[in-house]
Design a protein around this motif. Sequence first.
Motif, PDB file in Angstrom:
ATOM      1  N   ASP A  90      36.902  -2.478 -78.733  1.00 20.48           N
ATOM      2  CA  ASP A  90      35.300  -1.782 -77.815  1.00 20.48           C
ATOM      3  C   ASP A  90      35.780  -0.552 -78.339  1.00 20.48           C
ATOM      4  O   ASP A  90      34.701   0.113 -79.278  1.00 20.48           O
ATOM      5  CB  ASP A  90      35.076  -1.989 -77.392  1.00 20.48           C
ATOM      6  N   SER A  91      36.850   0.804 -78.296  1.00 22.65           N
ATOM      7  CA  SER A  91      36.431   1.943 -78.720  1.00 22.65           C
ATOM      8  C   SER A  91      36.561   2.168 -79.813  1.00 22.65           C
ATOM      9  O   SER A  91      35.830   3.061 -80.662  1.00 22.65           O
ATOM     10  CB  SER A  91      37.426   2.317 -77.698  1.00 22.65           C
ATOM     11  N   PHE A  92      37.642   1.003 -80.610  1.00 26.52           N
ATOM     12  CA  PHE A  92      37.520   1.696 -82.373  1.00 26.52           C
ATOM     13  C   PHE A  92      35.881   1.705 -82.535  1.00 26.52           C
ATOM     14  O   PHE A  92      35.888   2.613 -83.945  1.00 26.52           O
ATOM     15  CB  PHE A  92      38.880   1.016 -82.503  1.00 26.52           C
ATOM     16  N   LYS A  93      35.379   0.395 -82.868  1.00 26.52           N
ATOM     17  CA  LYS A  93      34.168   0.528 -82.634  1.00 26.52           C
ATOM     18  C   LYS A  93      33.428   1.339 -83.327  1.00 26.52           C
ATOM     19  O   LYS A  93      31.945   1.797 -83.986  1.00 26.52           O
ATOM     20  CB  LYS A  93      33.378  -0.767 -82.219  1.00 26.52           C
ATOM     21  N   LYS A  94      33.264   2.498 -81.434  1.00 20.75           N
ATOM     22  CA  LYS A  94      32.670   3.239 -81.206  1.00 20.75           C
ATOM     23  C   LYS A  94      32.811   4.709 -82.189  1.00 20.75           C
ATOM     24  O   LYS A  94      31.829   5.717 -81.966  1.00 20.75           O
ATOM     25  CB  LYS A  94      32.554   4.248 -80.031  1.00 20.75           C
ATOM     26  N   GLU A  95      34.341   4.557 -82.565  1.00 16.06           N
ATOM     27  CA  GLU A  95      34.260   5.834 -83.643  1.00 16.06           C
ATOM     28  C   GLU A  95      33.942   6.226 -84.846  1.00 16.06           C
ATOM     29  O   GLU A  95      34.301   4.266 -85.506  1.00 16.06           O
ATOM     30  CB  GLU A  95      35.611   5.766 -82.701  1.00 16.06           C
ATOM     31  N   SER A  96      33.579   6.897 -85.432  1.00 14.79           N
ATOM     32  CA  SER A  96      33.631   7.224 -86.589  1.00 14.79           C
ATOM     33  C   SER A  96      35.124   6.960 -87.701  1.00 14.79           C
ATOM     34  O   SER A  96      34.673   7.585 -88.633  1.00 14.79           O
ATOM     35  CB  SER A  96      32.868   7.754 -86.878  1.00 14.79           C
ATOM     36  N   LEU A  97      36.082   7.184 -87.061  1.00 12.48           N
ATOM     37  CA  LEU A  97      36.938   6.727 -86.895  1.00 12.48           C
ATOM     38  C   LEU A  97      37.755   5.558 -88.092  1.00 12.48           C
ATOM     39  O   LEU A  97      37.281   4.689 -87.728  1.00 12.48           O
ATOM     40  CB  LEU A  97      38.409   7.599 -86.504  1.00 12.48           C
ATOM     41  N   ALA A  98      37.888   6.271 -90.260  1.00 14.94           N
ATOM     42  CA  ALA A  98      38.700   5.015 -89.987  1.00 14.94           C
ATOM     43  C   ALA A  98      39.843   4.669 -90.597  1.00 14.94           C
ATOM     44  O   ALA A  98      40.919   5.369 -89.980  1.00 14.94           O
ATOM     45  CB  ALA A  98      38.023   5.158 -91.713  1.00 14.94           C
ATOM     46  N   GLN A  99      39.836   3.325 -90.375  1.00 17.59           N
ATOM     47  CA  GLN A  99      41.350   3.035 -90.043  1.00 17.59           C
ATOM     48  C   GLN A  99      42.873   3.422 -90.375  1.00 17.59           C
ATOM     49  O   GLN A  99      43.547   4.150 -90.209  1.00 17.59           O
ATOM     50  CB  GLN A  99      41.753   1.053 -90.132  1.00 17.59           C
ATOM     51  N   ASP A 100      42.111   3.826 -92.216  1.00 11.60           N
ATOM     52  CA  ASP A 100      43.158   4.541 -92.906  1.00 11.60           C
ATOM     53  C   ASP A 100      43.082   5.539 -92.719  1.00 11.60           C
ATOM     54  O   ASP A 100      44.132   6.290 -92.360  1.00 11.60           O
ATOM     55  CB  ASP A 100      42.743   4.653 -94.379  1.00 11.60           C
ATOM     56  N   GLU A 101      42.060   6.448 -92.337  1.00  9.44           N
ATOM     57  CA  GLU A 101      42.649   8.241 -91.663  1.00  9.44           C
ATOM     58  C   GLU A 101      43.082   7.846 -90.095  1.00  9.44           C
ATOM     59  O   GLU A 101      44.238   8.734 -89.759  1.00  9.44           O
ATOM     60  CB  GLU A 101      40.970   8.772 -91.348  1.00  9.44           C
ATOM     61  N   PHE A 102      42.846   7.055 -89.381  1.00 12.46           N
ATOM     62  CA  PHE A 102      43.897   6.261 -88.364  1.00 12.46           C
ATOM     63  C   PHE A 102      45.050   6.326 -88.378  1.00 12.46           C
ATOM     64  O   PHE A 102      46.011   6.898 -87.722  1.00 12.46           O
ATOM     65  CB  PHE A 102      42.869   6.482 -87.395  1.00 12.46           C
ATOM     66  N   PHE A 103      45.723   6.108 -89.543  1.00  9.05           N
ATOM     67  CA  PHE A 103      46.294   5.396 -89.660  1.00  9.05           C
ATOM     68  C   PHE A 103      47.228   6.496 -90.612  1.00  9.05           C
ATOM     69  O   PHE A 103      48.665   7.544 -89.612  1.00  9.05           O
ATOM     70  CB  PHE A 103      46.873   4.159 -90.480  1.00  9.05           C
ATOM     71  N   LEU A 104      46.710   7.827 -90.693  1.00  9.25           N
ATOM     72  CA  LEU A 104      46.963   9.336 -91.338  1.00  9.25           C
ATOM     73  C   LEU A 104      48.193  10.150 -90.021  1.00  9.25           C
ATOM     74  O   LEU A 104      48.829  10.619 -90.096  1.00  9.25           O
ATOM     75  CB  LEU A 104      46.016   9.624 -92.340  1.00  9.25           C
ATOM     76  N   GLU A 105      46.658   9.722 -89.625  1.00  9.46           N
ATOM     77  CA  GLU A 105      47.318  10.726 -87.919  1.00  9.46           C
ATOM     78  C   GLU A 105      47.933  10.164 -87.770  1.00  9.46           C
ATOM     79  O   GLU A 105      49.245  11.132 -86.874  1.00  9.46           O
ATOM     80  CB  GLU A 105      45.818  11.343 -87.084  1.00  9.46           C
ATOM     81  N   LEU A 106      48.434   8.773 -87.343  1.00 11.04           N
ATOM     82  CA  LEU A 106      49.526   8.489 -86.510  1.00 11.04           C
ATOM     83  C   LEU A 106      51.274   9.223 -87.187  1.00 11.04           C
ATOM     84  O   LEU A 106      52.001   9.050 -86.867  1.00 11.04           O
ATOM     85  CB  LEU A 106      49.700   7.220 -86.251  1.00 11.04           C
TER      86      LEU A 106
END
Length: 229
Positions: A121-137
Motif C-alpha cells: 500500500d505504501s509503495f503504491k503511494k510513492e513515486s519512487l521506482a523500484q530500481d531507484e529504491f534499490f539504488l538507495e538501499l
Amino acid sequence: MITIDWKRILLNDLPSLFLIEVVFRSLIMFTILLLALKIAGKRGVRQLSVFETVIIIALGSAAGDPMLYEDVGILPAVVVIVIIILFYKTITWLTSKSKKFEKFIEGKTECIIDDGEFSLDSFKKESLAQDEFFLELRMKSIEHLGQIKNAYVETSGEISAFYYPDDEVKFGLPILPQLYDKKSAIITKNGLYACAFCGKVSNLTPTKANCSNCNHTEWVEAINTIRKA
C-alpha cells in the motif's frame, strides 16, 4: 542585423558601466537573500520538502532578476522577498499548530518495508521506482531485503532504514543487479525464493508459481547474508 554582434551578445546594447551596476545589484540582492534564509532558519537550508523547495525557487527568482536586468528595480524585489519570508513563517507556524495542515503541506513518513518485505500500500503511494529504491538501499551497503526490519520514505524524500541484528537476518530478496537480474517465472529447483516485486519469501518446488502476496510470477533465489557495515 549582424549575425555575431559581440557588443549585443555580451552587453545587450547596454553601456559598459552597467557592469558596475550589476556588481552593486548582485551584492545587495545576495545580502538580502542571505538574510532572508537566516530569518527562515536552519530548516530552510537542510533537506528540503516540496514546500521549502518552492520557497527557495521563489526566492532565487526574486533575487536573480534585479541582479541582471536594468528594468527590474531592487525595491520591488525586496518586497517580494519579504512577502515570501512572511508567507513561509506563517505556513511553518500553522504546521506547528495543526497536524492535519502539517500532513497536507509536508506529507507524511511512509513505511515502505516491513519485516523484510515491501509494504504494498505504501509503495503504491510513492513515486519512487523500484530500481531507484534499490539504488538507495545499495548505497547503505544493503544486499537484500532480509537485512531490513523497517525502511521509511521520509517527508524529505530520503530513505531511512533500520536493520535486523546479524543473528536475526532473514532470507530476503537480493537487490544486487547480478543476482536480481536472474529473476524468472520458472523455478528450476527446490528452495527459498523471493518475489521479485514485493520481496515475500516462499519455499517453492520446480514449477510456476504466483506470489500469494501480490500475485506476481517472477522469483529470485533468496539469500541471507549479513550486512557489511
